[in-house]
Design a protein around this motif. Sequence first.
Motif, PDB file in Angstrom:
ATOM      1  N   PRO A  79     -10.103  -6.493 -21.223  1.00  0.00           N
ATOM      2  CA  PRO A  79      -9.808  -5.221 -20.555  1.00  0.00           C
ATOM      3  C   PRO A  79      -9.174  -5.378 -19.176  1.00  0.00           C
ATOM      4  CG  PRO A  79     -12.024  -5.190 -21.469  1.00  0.00           C
ATOM      5  CD  PRO A  79     -11.496  -6.589 -21.645  1.00  0.00           C
ATOM      6  N   SER A  80      -9.485  -6.462 -18.470  1.00  0.00           N
ATOM      7  CA  SER A  80      -8.894  -6.647 -17.138  1.00  0.00           C
ATOM      8  C   SER A  80      -7.383  -6.852 -17.223  1.00  0.00           C
ATOM      9  CB  SER A  80      -9.544  -7.830 -16.419  1.00  0.00           C
ATOM     10  OG  SER A  80      -9.227  -9.045 -17.070  1.00  0.00           O
ATOM     11  N   VAL A  81      -6.914  -7.388 -18.339  1.00  0.00           N
ATOM     12  CA  VAL A  81      -5.471  -7.589 -18.516  1.00  0.00           C
ATOM     13  C   VAL A  81      -4.771  -6.249 -18.698  1.00  0.00           C
ATOM     14  CG1 VAL A  81      -3.721  -8.598 -20.023  1.00  0.00           C
ATOM     15  CG2 VAL A  81      -5.764  -9.888 -19.471  1.00  0.00           C
ATOM     16  N   MET A  82      -5.462  -5.301 -19.320  1.00  0.00           N
ATOM     17  CA  MET A  82      -4.847  -4.014 -19.598  1.00  0.00           C
ATOM     18  C   MET A  82      -4.956  -3.027 -18.439  1.00  0.00           C
ATOM     19  SD  MET A  82      -3.535  -4.712 -22.386  1.00  0.00           S
ATOM     20  CE  MET A  82      -2.814  -3.140 -22.760  1.00  0.00           C
ATOM     21  N   ALA A  83      -5.612  -3.404 -17.364  1.00  0.00           N
ATOM     22  CA  ALA A  83      -5.755  -2.507 -16.215  1.00  0.00           C
ATOM     23  C   ALA A  83      -4.397  -2.223 -15.588  1.00  0.00           C
ATOM     24  CB  ALA A  83      -6.687  -3.142 -15.181  1.00  0.00           C
ATOM     25  N   GLY A  84      -4.249  -1.032 -15.089  1.00  0.00           N
ATOM     26  CA  GLY A  84      -3.006  -0.657 -14.420  1.00  0.00           C
ATOM     27  C   GLY A  84      -2.966  -1.186 -12.994  1.00  0.00           C
ATOM     28  N   CYS A  85      -1.829  -1.043 -12.379  1.00  0.00           N
ATOM     29  CA  CYS A  85      -1.668  -1.498 -10.996  1.00  0.00           C
ATOM     30  C   CYS A  85      -2.283  -0.491 -10.032  1.00  0.00           C
ATOM     31  CB  CYS A  85      -0.193  -1.674 -10.671  1.00  0.00           C
ATOM     32  SG  CYS A  85       0.590  -2.978 -11.620  1.00  0.00           S
ATOM     33  N   LYS A  86      -2.849  -1.012  -8.964  1.00  0.00           N
ATOM     34  CA  LYS A  86      -3.395  -0.146  -7.917  1.00  0.00           C
ATOM     35  C   LYS A  86      -2.235   0.440  -7.124  1.00  0.00           C
ATOM     36  CE  LYS A  86      -7.427  -3.076  -7.153  1.00  0.00           C
ATOM     37  NZ  LYS A  86      -8.118  -3.909  -6.185  1.00  0.00           N
ATOM     38  N   GLY A  87      -2.503   1.535  -6.479  1.00  0.00           N
ATOM     39  CA  GLY A  87      -1.497   2.125  -5.603  1.00  0.00           C
ATOM     40  C   GLY A  87      -1.457   1.382  -4.275  1.00  0.00           C
ATOM     41  N   VAL A  88      -0.594   1.831  -3.414  1.00  0.00           N
ATOM     42  CA  VAL A  88      -0.483   1.209  -2.097  1.00  0.00           C
ATOM     43  C   VAL A  88      -1.664   1.619  -1.235  1.00  0.00           C
ATOM     44  CG1 VAL A  88       2.021   1.040  -2.170  1.00  0.00           C
ATOM     45  CG2 VAL A  88       0.959   3.082  -1.230  1.00  0.00           C
ATOM     46  N   VAL A  89      -1.932   0.848  -0.211  1.00  0.00           N
ATOM     47  CA  VAL A  89      -3.019   1.134   0.717  1.00  0.00           C
ATOM     48  C   VAL A  89      -2.661   2.381   1.523  1.00  0.00           C
ATOM     49  CG1 VAL A  89      -4.207   0.278   2.775  1.00  0.00           C
ATOM     50  CG2 VAL A  89      -3.717  -1.269   0.903  1.00  0.00           C
ATOM     51  N   SER A  90      -3.627   3.255   1.687  1.00  0.00           N
ATOM     52  CA  SER A  90      -3.407   4.459   2.500  1.00  0.00           C
ATOM     53  C   SER A  90      -3.425   4.087   3.977  1.00  0.00           C
ATOM     54  CB  SER A  90      -4.490   5.497   2.228  1.00  0.00           C
ATOM     55  OG  SER A  90      -4.419   5.941   0.897  1.00  0.00           O
ATOM     56  N   ILE A  91      -2.419   4.534   4.680  1.00  0.00           N
ATOM     57  CA  ILE A  91      -2.360   4.289   6.122  1.00  0.00           C
ATOM     58  C   ILE A  91      -2.986   5.494   6.807  1.00  0.00           C
ATOM     59  CG2 ILE A  91      -0.844   3.969   8.114  1.00  0.00           C
ATOM     60  CD1 ILE A  91       1.103   2.568   6.224  1.00  0.00           C
ATOM     61  N   PRO A  92      -3.929   5.267   7.693  1.00  0.00           N
ATOM     62  CA  PRO A  92      -4.599   6.387   8.358  1.00  0.00           C
ATOM     63  C   PRO A  92      -3.613   7.220   9.181  1.00  0.00           C
ATOM     64  CG  PRO A  92      -5.605   4.270   8.967  1.00  0.00           C
ATOM     65  CD  PRO A  92      -4.419   3.977   8.129  1.00  0.00           C
ATOM     66  N   HIS A  93      -3.931   8.505   9.343  1.00  0.00           N
ATOM     67  CA  HIS A  93      -3.098   9.411  10.151  1.00  0.00           C
ATOM     68  C   HIS A  93      -3.542   9.325  11.606  1.00  0.00           C
ATOM     69  CE1 HIS A  93      -1.058  11.273   6.769  1.00  0.00           C
ATOM     70  NE2 HIS A  93      -2.220  11.258   6.140  1.00  0.00           N
ATOM     71  N   ARG A  94      -3.313   8.185  12.172  1.00  0.00           N
ATOM     72  CA  ARG A  94      -3.643   7.914  13.574  1.00  0.00           C
ATOM     73  C   ARG A  94      -2.866   6.686  13.993  1.00  0.00           C
ATOM     74  NH1 ARG A  94      -6.650   3.374  13.165  1.00  0.00           N
ATOM     75  NH2 ARG A  94      -8.030   3.153  11.377  1.00  0.00           N
ATOM     76  N   PHE A  95      -2.944   6.359  15.263  1.00  0.00           N
ATOM     77  CA  PHE A  95      -2.316   5.135  15.722  1.00  0.00           C
ATOM     78  C   PHE A  95      -3.016   3.958  15.059  1.00  0.00           C
ATOM     79  CE2 PHE A  95      -2.431   1.446  18.530  1.00  0.00           C
ATOM     80  CZ  PHE A  95      -1.071   1.177  18.621  1.00  0.00           C
ATOM     81  N   VAL A  96      -2.230   3.056  14.478  1.00  0.00           N
ATOM     82  CA  VAL A  96      -2.793   1.899  13.785  1.00  0.00           C
ATOM     83  C   VAL A  96      -2.452   0.647  14.604  1.00  0.00           C
ATOM     84  CG1 VAL A  96      -2.821   0.576  11.650  1.00  0.00           C
ATOM     85  CG2 VAL A  96      -2.452   3.041  11.566  1.00  0.00           C
ATOM     86  N   PRO A  97      -3.467  -0.011  15.147  1.00  0.00           N
ATOM     87  CA  PRO A  97      -3.207  -1.239  15.908  1.00  0.00           C
ATOM     88  C   PRO A  97      -2.539  -2.299  15.030  1.00  0.00           C
ATOM     89  CG  PRO A  97      -5.498  -0.541  16.156  1.00  0.00           C
ATOM     90  CD  PRO A  97      -4.879   0.320  15.100  1.00  0.00           C
ATOM     91  N   TYR A  98      -1.781  -3.161  15.669  1.00  0.00           N
ATOM     92  CA  TYR A  98      -1.014  -4.181  14.954  1.00  0.00           C
ATOM     93  C   TYR A  98      -1.896  -5.010  14.025  1.00  0.00           C
ATOM     94  CZ  TYR A  98       2.066  -8.093  14.016  1.00  0.00           C
ATOM     95  OH  TYR A  98       2.813  -9.056  13.384  1.00  0.00           O
TER      96      TYR A  98
END
Length: 67
Positions: free
Chosen positions: A15-34
């Motif tokens: 079943p792990s082979v048939m899993a779909g791809c995850k989406g991209v990481v959500s970027i918070p709606h705030r200043f994001v430090p480097y």
Amino acid sequence: MTPLAVDPPKPHVDPSVMAGCKGVVSIPHRFVPYDELVHLHAIDRQSLGDCKRRDHAKALTIKALTK
């Protein structure tokens, strides 16, 4: 032709082979430090690599089972 005494094994796909791809990481709606931005980017890159390898495994499995 006589019937088989034992049914042949059925193809199994993990079943792990048939899993779909995850989406991209959500970027918070705030200043994001480097440092945090670099960490989020690394998570995305790892997920992309995992997805590519899993898709390759899917193709190999399907080819092997359909021969």
